[in-house]
Design a protein around this motif. Sequence first.
Motif, PDB file in Angstrom:
ATOM      1  N   LEU A 154       0.842  -1.209   0.000  1.00  0.00           N
ATOM      2  CA  LEU A 154       0.000   0.000   0.000  1.00  0.00           C
ATOM      3  C   LEU A 154       0.872   1.252   0.000  1.00  0.00           C
ATOM      4  O   LEU A 154       0.556   2.245  -0.668  1.00  0.00           O
ATOM      5  N   ALA A 157      -8.774   1.203  -7.938  1.00  0.00           N
ATOM      6  CA  ALA A 157      -9.586   0.447  -6.979  1.00  0.00           C
ATOM      7  C   ALA A 157     -10.683  -0.333  -7.703  1.00  0.00           C
ATOM      8  O   ALA A 157     -11.004  -1.461  -7.328  1.00  0.00           O
ATOM      9  N   GLN A 173     -11.196  -4.209  -7.563  1.00  0.00           N
ATOM     10  CA  GLN A 173     -12.520  -4.730  -7.191  1.00  0.00           C
ATOM     11  C   GLN A 173     -12.959  -5.834  -8.168  1.00  0.00           C
ATOM     12  O   GLN A 173     -13.634  -6.781  -7.779  1.00  0.00           O
ATOM     13  N   THR A 227      -4.399  -5.052  -0.820  1.00  0.00           N
ATOM     14  CA  THR A 227      -5.764  -5.202  -0.276  1.00  0.00           C
ATOM     15  C   THR A 227      -6.036  -6.658   0.080  1.00  0.00           C
ATOM     16  O   THR A 227      -6.608  -6.954   1.138  1.00  0.00           O
ATOM     17  N   SER A 266      -6.946  -8.215   3.822  1.00  0.00           N
ATOM     18  CA  SER A 266      -8.134  -9.038   4.083  1.00  0.00           C
ATOM     19  C   SER A 266      -7.737 -10.388   4.686  1.00  0.00           C
ATOM     20  O   SER A 266      -8.408 -10.897   5.586  1.00  0.00           O
ATOM     21  N   TYR A 309     -12.036  -9.679  -0.005  1.00  0.00           N
ATOM     22  CA  TYR A 309     -11.355  -8.385   0.113  1.00  0.00           C
ATOM     23  C   TYR A 309     -12.176  -7.222  -0.468  1.00  0.00           C
ATOM     24  O   TYR A 309     -11.842  -6.067  -0.259  1.00  0.00           O
ATOM     25  N   ILE A 315     -13.353  -3.913   1.479  1.00  0.00           N
ATOM     26  CA  ILE A 315     -12.351  -2.973   2.015  1.00  0.00           C
ATOM     27  C   ILE A 315     -11.512  -2.313   0.913  1.00  0.00           C
ATOM     28  O   ILE A 315     -10.560  -1.574   1.196  1.00  0.00           O
ATOM     29  N   THR A 316     -11.851  -2.570  -0.361  1.00  0.00           N
ATOM     30  CA  THR A 316     -11.054  -2.016  -1.468  1.00  0.00           C
ATOM     31  C   THR A 316     -11.079  -0.483  -1.481  1.00  0.00           C
ATOM     32  O   THR A 316     -10.028   0.164  -1.521  1.00  0.00           O
ATOM     33  N   LEU A 361      -9.441   1.293   1.552  1.00  0.00           N
ATOM     34  CA  LEU A 361      -7.981   1.263   1.457  1.00  0.00           C
ATOM     35  C   LEU A 361      -7.489   2.184   0.346  1.00  0.00           C
ATOM     36  O   LEU A 361      -6.396   2.743   0.431  1.00  0.00           O
TER      37      LEU A 361
END
Lengths: 73, 365
Positions: B95, B131, B135, B292, B296, B304, B307-308, B311
């Motif tokens: 990250l 993201a 996803q 990510t 998770s 996961y 929370i994408t 984050l």
Amino acid sequence: MIMLTLGMGAVILYQIFLLRRGSACKRDRVVAFGVTGFAFVFAALAHYMPEWVNPNRAIDFVFGPVQSWIARK
Amino acid sequence: MKNQGTITGLQIGSLIFVYVFSTTIAFLLAPMAKNAPFDGVYSIGLAAVAGTALTVLSLRYALRRPSAYIGIEGAKVVGKAGNAAILLLSAFFFLHLSAHILREFTDFFVPTYLKETPSVAVAVLVMSAAASMAQSGVPVAFRFAQGCFFLIGFLFFIKPLFFIPEMSTPMWHEFTRIHDWKALWSQTYSLIPWYGELVLLAYIVPLFDGRQKVRKAVWIGSMAGTYILVSEFLLMIVFLGPRLSGALMYPALELSGFLHLGDFVHNMDAIIVSIWFAGLFIKLSIVFAVGTLLVSQALGLSHYKPITFPLAAFVVALSVVLARYPAELARSFDRSWATFALFIECLVFVYPIVSRLRGGQRRTE
């Protein structure tokens, strides 16, 4: 700060939609909201006190001396 | 359990090809030209071999269990707490790397092309797209890389051909000897972790098609990307000279300014930057997706996806605080990032080492 709050609001709404669609258990919901809460607090601190939340200082402090010893210029 | 992965060898090779040079070509060549102008070629070659070997070694253990995520199975080897610590540190690294890539992009793109736009707005837009890609799933980034690979590779492969008339120079003799061994070592050491970032592949082995020769694809992709990097570096030093290359912020972009297609296109840098951005976006998406995924797995989430976007917001905020200005970012990066990255990249070896030690202990009992 207003834009941050609106943005995180949109993120939470989408998160709720995903958790409902995936029929997530209670633990997963608590953890997911916890991550969102952490992201919001971090972003708020980044806005008001950016020096406090910069991880590069800690990385420099721990790994800087090691690197200067290994890769002496 | 049978491996259900869909990522093919070509997709792995394409992603690695783009991954290896997308950020390096824009952000690393100038410091390398400044510190080791003629020895930089050897630094790139040595770092490529060492970094790719590190990645392939990390895959050796992970590929023994192609249906299991190393982040989940690892709890049985190193214990829950140890596994969570490794995953959280690795996730933070990926990250942080995403934030760094995002910050470097906004520092380059906003002052050059979008002078009136706030950097944070550009960061939010780019990160929203990354993201969304994460996803959709990690295999989507690989498929996107496969689609872009030919265009990006073709463009950077033919770019040196436009400069052939300027290549006749006695400067080539300087590349045949080492000028400064210390600079060679320090630049090689700084560059190895850039290739070592590919250890992220070890964390997503179940997504690979079980029939593919993954390690072969890694070597081919990495060496092909290194060829692009070396040819761009040589072009830069021979055409711009070592002093100017080291003084410019983005010498590869300055080179693009000399390209034109007759009277039709006077300056190709907008075209080149648009295509280059696709490569940077692929790297940003895959690094963020793996970060990510690791968060998770560390927190024990079943998926996961929820929370994408939180984050992604964290990564945007992190990219803003990393430094007050580009020179501070470069200084901090130069001082400690390589050792931090190598430390985190080597964490994946804790699993096979502990597994071997425990296996040895059980045999003596």
